[in-house]
Design a protein around this motif. Structure first.
Motif, PDB file in Angstrom:
ATOM      1  N   VAL A 435       0.840  -1.201   0.000  1.00 52.06           N
ATOM      2  CA  VAL A 435       0.000   0.000   0.000  1.00 52.06           C
ATOM      3  C   VAL A 435       0.870   1.244   0.000  1.00 52.06           C
ATOM      4  O   VAL A 435       1.773   1.385   0.833  1.00 52.06           O
ATOM      5  N   ASP A 436       0.637   2.153  -0.961  1.00 52.21           N
ATOM      6  CA  ASP A 436       1.160   3.520  -0.872  1.00 52.21           C
ATOM      7  C   ASP A 436      -0.036   4.442  -1.034  1.00 52.21           C
ATOM      8  O   ASP A 436      -0.840   4.554  -0.119  1.00 52.21           O
ATOM      9  N   THR A 437      -0.199   5.088  -2.182  1.00 60.53           N
ATOM     10  CA  THR A 437      -1.450   5.799  -2.440  1.00 60.53           C
ATOM     11  C   THR A 437      -2.389   4.941  -3.273  1.00 60.53           C
ATOM     12  O   THR A 437      -3.470   5.385  -3.665  1.00 60.53           O
ATOM     13  N   ASN A 438      -1.952   3.711  -3.547  1.00 62.10           N
ATOM     14  CA  ASN A 438      -2.772   2.711  -4.217  1.00 62.10           C
ATOM     15  C   ASN A 438      -2.472   1.359  -3.593  1.00 62.10           C
ATOM     16  O   ASN A 438      -1.494   1.194  -2.851  1.00 62.10           O
ATOM     17  N   VAL A 439      -3.295   0.399  -3.900  1.00 61.63           N
ATOM     18  CA  VAL A 439      -3.040  -0.969  -3.465  1.00 61.63           C
ATOM     19  C   VAL A 439      -2.331  -1.702  -4.592  1.00 61.63           C
ATOM     20  O   VAL A 439      -2.734  -1.641  -5.754  1.00 61.63           O
ATOM     21  N   HIS A 440      -1.240  -2.381  -4.257  1.00 61.41           N
ATOM     22  CA  HIS A 440      -0.452  -3.128  -5.232  1.00 61.41           C
ATOM     23  C   HIS A 440      -0.380  -4.596  -4.821  1.00 61.41           C
ATOM     24  O   HIS A 440      -0.393  -4.922  -3.627  1.00 61.41           O
ATOM     25  N   ALA A 441      -0.266  -5.446  -5.820  1.00 57.91           N
ATOM     26  CA  ALA A 441      -0.066  -6.865  -5.523  1.00 57.91           C
ATOM     27  C   ALA A 441       1.283  -7.048  -4.849  1.00 57.91           C
ATOM     28  O   ALA A 441       2.278  -6.444  -5.236  1.00 57.91           O
ATOM     29  N   SER A 442       1.332  -7.863  -3.826  1.00 59.83           N
ATOM     30  CA  SER A 442       2.580  -8.140  -3.128  1.00 59.83           C
ATOM     31  C   SER A 442       3.263  -9.358  -3.728  1.00 59.83           C
ATOM     32  O   SER A 442       2.611 -10.262  -4.253  1.00 59.83           O
ATOM     33  N   LYS A 443       4.583  -9.375  -3.641  1.00 59.33           N
ATOM     34  CA  LYS A 443       5.341 -10.544  -4.082  1.00 59.33           C
ATOM     35  C   LYS A 443       5.378 -11.637  -3.015  1.00 59.33           C
ATOM     36  O   LYS A 443       5.860 -12.734  -3.270  1.00 59.33           O
ATOM     37  N   VAL A 444       4.877 -11.328  -1.840  1.00 60.73           N
ATOM     38  CA  VAL A 444       4.966 -12.257  -0.716  1.00 60.73           C
ATOM     39  C   VAL A 444       4.069 -13.466  -0.940  1.00 60.73           C
ATOM     40  O   VAL A 444       2.888 -13.337  -1.278  1.00 60.73           O
ATOM     41  N   THR A 445       4.629 -14.643  -0.714  1.00 58.27           N
ATOM     42  CA  THR A 445       3.872 -15.896  -0.662  1.00 58.27           C
ATOM     43  C   THR A 445       4.422 -16.709   0.512  1.00 58.27           C
ATOM     44  O   THR A 445       5.502 -16.401   1.032  1.00 58.27           O
ATOM     45  N   PRO A 446       3.720 -17.757   0.923  1.00 56.81           N
ATOM     46  CA  PRO A 446       4.260 -18.584   2.011  1.00 56.81           C
ATOM     47  C   PRO A 446       5.617 -19.194   1.686  1.00 56.81           C
ATOM     48  O   PRO A 446       6.372 -19.533   2.597  1.00 56.81           O
ATOM     49  N   ARG A 447       5.940 -19.325   0.409  1.00 55.76           N
ATOM     50  CA  ARG A 447       7.204 -19.950   0.021  1.00 55.76           C
ATOM     51  C   ARG A 447       8.252 -18.938  -0.405  1.00 55.76           C
ATOM     52  O   ARG A 447       9.292 -19.313  -0.952  1.00 55.76           O
ATOM     53  N   THR A 448       8.028 -17.667  -0.146  1.00 55.03           N
ATOM     54  CA  THR A 448       9.007 -16.644  -0.528  1.00 55.03           C
ATOM     55  C   THR A 448      10.344 -16.912   0.144  1.00 55.03           C
ATOM     56  O   THR A 448      10.416 -17.143   1.355  1.00 55.03           O
ATOM     57  N   ASN A 449      11.397 -16.876  -0.646  1.00 55.27           N
ATOM     58  CA  ASN A 449      12.751 -16.994  -0.099  1.00 55.27           C
ATOM     59  C   ASN A 449      13.112 -15.666   0.560  1.00 55.27           C
ATOM     60  O   ASN A 449      13.073 -14.614  -0.071  1.00 55.27           O
ATOM     61  N   LEU A 450      13.472 -15.725   1.837  1.00 55.46           N
ATOM     62  CA  LEU A 450      13.696 -14.487   2.580  1.00 55.46           C
ATOM     63  C   LEU A 450      14.874 -13.679   2.065  1.00 55.46           C
ATOM     64  O   LEU A 450      14.944 -12.474   2.269  1.00 55.46           O
ATOM     65  N   ARG A 451      15.816 -14.345   1.402  1.00 56.44           N
ATOM     66  CA  ARG A 451      16.952 -13.583   0.873  1.00 56.44           C
ATOM     67  C   ARG A 451      16.531 -12.670  -0.272  1.00 56.44           C
ATOM     68  O   ARG A 451      17.073 -11.586  -0.436  1.00 56.44           O
ATOM     69  N   GLU A 452      15.556 -13.112  -1.051  1.00 52.78           N
ATOM     70  CA  GLU A 452      15.182 -12.308  -2.214  1.00 52.78           C
ATOM     71  C   GLU A 452      14.503 -11.012  -1.814  1.00 52.78           C
ATOM     72  O   GLU A 452      14.498 -10.035  -2.561  1.00 52.78           O
ATOM     73  N   ILE A 453      13.932 -10.966  -0.599  1.00 54.37           N
ATOM     74  CA  ILE A 453      13.266  -9.745  -0.143  1.00 54.37           C
ATOM     75  C   ILE A 453      14.246  -8.580  -0.097  1.00 54.37           C
ATOM     76  O   ILE A 453      13.867  -7.427  -0.297  1.00 54.37           O
TER      77      ILE A 453
END
Length: 554
Positions: A435-453
């Motif tokens: 969320v900023d001034t709009n709602v955006h799709a997040s890249k987060v999933t349960p299997r997201t690799n924490l290093r890529e964040i």
């Protein structure tokens, strides 16, 4: 027809750059939007958890520190014993609520320096609980000198009355004599925050605690230099092991006492702890928590390096599922350890040189597996959650979030990492948005690799934290809880977050629970202060997923 200015006044949808009509509890945040000022006690709690290191995107470290010190002194004047109870609760919580002990020690010192008799009495009873180590005691003493000392020709001297002497003495009386001996042996001397020498012998002479048994009399005499080493080691096992370790004169001797006598690493001479071979032996004997905390040190001195045997053994321990579960390592603890290690830098004391190291890829991989395995004991709430990560420009703040003395990432990165953990724990019952001034799709999933964040960047721009609630209301998304990770610097919306939440409750789910997780100790929140369905939390609390779980479940 002329425009009627009164038609623009609305309590249903008010631009965030204006206060809600009729509300007297709103304040202007650093970005120019109106939010709810946290009450005195919530602001104090944020300070005790978050501290002020590094400042925020909008407010520098010095100003933030001055503001929070003012909050502390105001709280002490209003109800000093309550301050003591709060700082004790935060300081002693398990798992830890605060990444650093210094704010609690500063607050305790302020209670002694600025509090009334009841406050000092309350502080006296908890000093040994809050200042658990020699290092903690040195920090407390240094802060007290600054706040309650008196000027001398050489600088500042502490003003020591009967109450403070009794409190200092309680440190030597907490636990068994051998427990105290263990703490004393770990560190007889430390530095105050001002860089001055601090010795337990001097504190013992100031406090004059009365020994309650023969063992403690021996201990006090040994610390003061009036009892011989031979007599002390006969009475106190901790002193015996300590003196065995101190007699070490070579690396080979150090390795021998570690492997054969199982001497704690803290007892070894500092020179031995700079030897890679000693830590190579300690890899197998230190506890899991100590192993994780010393990965940077072992890498810096060369014990852990690519293809080394010590690295192989450390990796084996870090990926031992049973050991991880037995040590109750939480996923949040593992992630924080991974981020600290990956940062390659730390500066434990502002006066000290910055420490650097080159992270070993195999160790980073192992910590990632530690993180994965640590989910084994965490149970989901069974509730549906909408998680909103503030992705505005201020969340990319270069000062970042610190744990200990290491930067672990921007507020946006930390918020995304927490969102991943919630998604993993709740097993599919989580939807994440940016969320900023709009709602955006997040890249987060349960299997997201924490290093890529670490490579992700927020969308930037302004901040409108009414959007998670308005977006969910338009889609009739029926969730049990909404979790928002933010710095609370919202300003861009046509309605306030609390107004949008009211609409969601009226049209979708009147029982929805909201958790607002603050990344900085800014002193305000998007949540109305008397809304019992909203929980404000702050900082890198390793128990945050459990807090969310329990609050939404209730």
């Amino acid at each position: 027809m002329a425009r009627d200015p009164l038609a623009a006044v609305s309590t249903i949808a008010t631009p965030q750059t204006q206060p809600i009509p009729g509300r007297t509890d709103q304040v202007k945040n650093a970005a120019g939007g109106y939010v709810f000022g946290k009450d005195l006690w919530r602001r104090l709690e944020d300070f005790l958890i978050l501290g002020t290191t590094g400042g925020t995107y909008y407010v520098g470290e010095d100003k933030l520190t001055a503001e929070n010190a003012g909050v502390l002194f105001e709280a002490i004047a209003e109800d000093g014993p309550r301050v003591v109870r709060l700082l004790t609760e935060i300081s002693t919580a398990r798992p830890p609520r605060a990444p650093k002990q210094r704010p609690a020690l500063f607050a305790l010192a302020a209670c002694y320096a600025k509090g009334d008799a009841d406050t000092r009495q309350a502080a006296k009873t908890v000093l040994a609980k809050v200042a658990r180590t020699t290092d903690h005691l040195a920090q407390f003493f240094g802060y007290y000198k600054n706040l309650g000392g008196k000027p001398t020709s050489r600088g500042t001297a502490p003003t020591v009355g009967r109450s403070l002497r009794t409190a200092l003495g309680s440190w030597f009386l907490a636990g068994s004599a051998d427990d105290v001996a263990f703490k004393a042996c770990k560190a007889m001397q430390r530095k105050t925050p001002q860089g001055e020498a601090f010795a337990l012998r001097d504190v013992l002479r100031i406090a004059h605690p009365a020994a309650d048994d023969a063992q403690r009399r021996t201990l006090f005499g040994w610390i003061a230099g009036n009892v011989s080493d031979d007599e002390a080691r006969d009475e106190l096992p901790a002193v015996d092991r300590f003196l065995t370790a101190k007699a070490v004169t070579s690396v080979d001797d150090a390795v021998r006492v570690v492997t054969e006598a199982r001497v704690p690493w803290e007892f070894l001479p500092d020179a031995m702890l700079r030897a890679p071979e000693v830590w190579e032996a300690l890899v197998d004997t230190v506890g899991m928590t100590a192993l994780i905390r010393n990965l940077a040190r072992m890498t810096r001195i060369g014990t852990l390096k690519p293809m080394a045997d010590a690295t192989t053994r450390a990796v084996a321990r870090l990926t031992d599922r049973d050991a991880i579960l037995k040590a109750r390592i939480h996923p949040m603890d593992a992630w924080l350890a991974m981020r600290v290690y990956a940062s390659g830098q730390a500066q434990p004391n502002p006066r000290a040189d910055r420490q650097t190291w080159h992270p070993v890829p195999a160790v980073l991989d192992a910590l990632e597996e530690t993180y994965e395995l640590a989910f084994g004991t965490v149970e989901p709430s069974g509730k549906r959650l909408l998680v909103a990560v503030d992705s505005s420009g201020s969340m990319s703040w270069g000062g970042g979030v610190h744990v200990g003395a290491s930067p672990i990432g921007s507020p946006y990165e930390v918020g995304c990492a927490m969102a991943v953990m919630l998604a993993r724990i709740e097993k599919g019952n989580v939807h994440v948005i940016d969320v900023d001034t709009n709602v955006h799709a997040s890249k987060v999933t349960p299997r997201t690799n924490l290093r890529e964040i670490a490579s992700w960047q927020p969308s930037g721009g302004g901040t409108d934290l009414s959007l998670p609630f308005a977006w969910a209301a338009r889609r009739r998304m029926n969730v049990d809880g909404v979790v928002v990770f933010t710095d609370n610097e919202t300003w861009a919306g046509r309605a306030h977050p609390t107004q949008a939440l009211d609409v969601y409750r009226r049209t979708v789910n009147p029982q929805v629970r909201v958790v607002v997780a603050a990344m900085t100790a800014a002193g305000y929140s998007i949540a109305a202060p008397r809304d019992e369905g909203v929980l404000n939390v702050a900082g890198m609390d390793a128990s945050l997923p459990l807090i969310v779980n329990g609050f939404v479940r209730s």
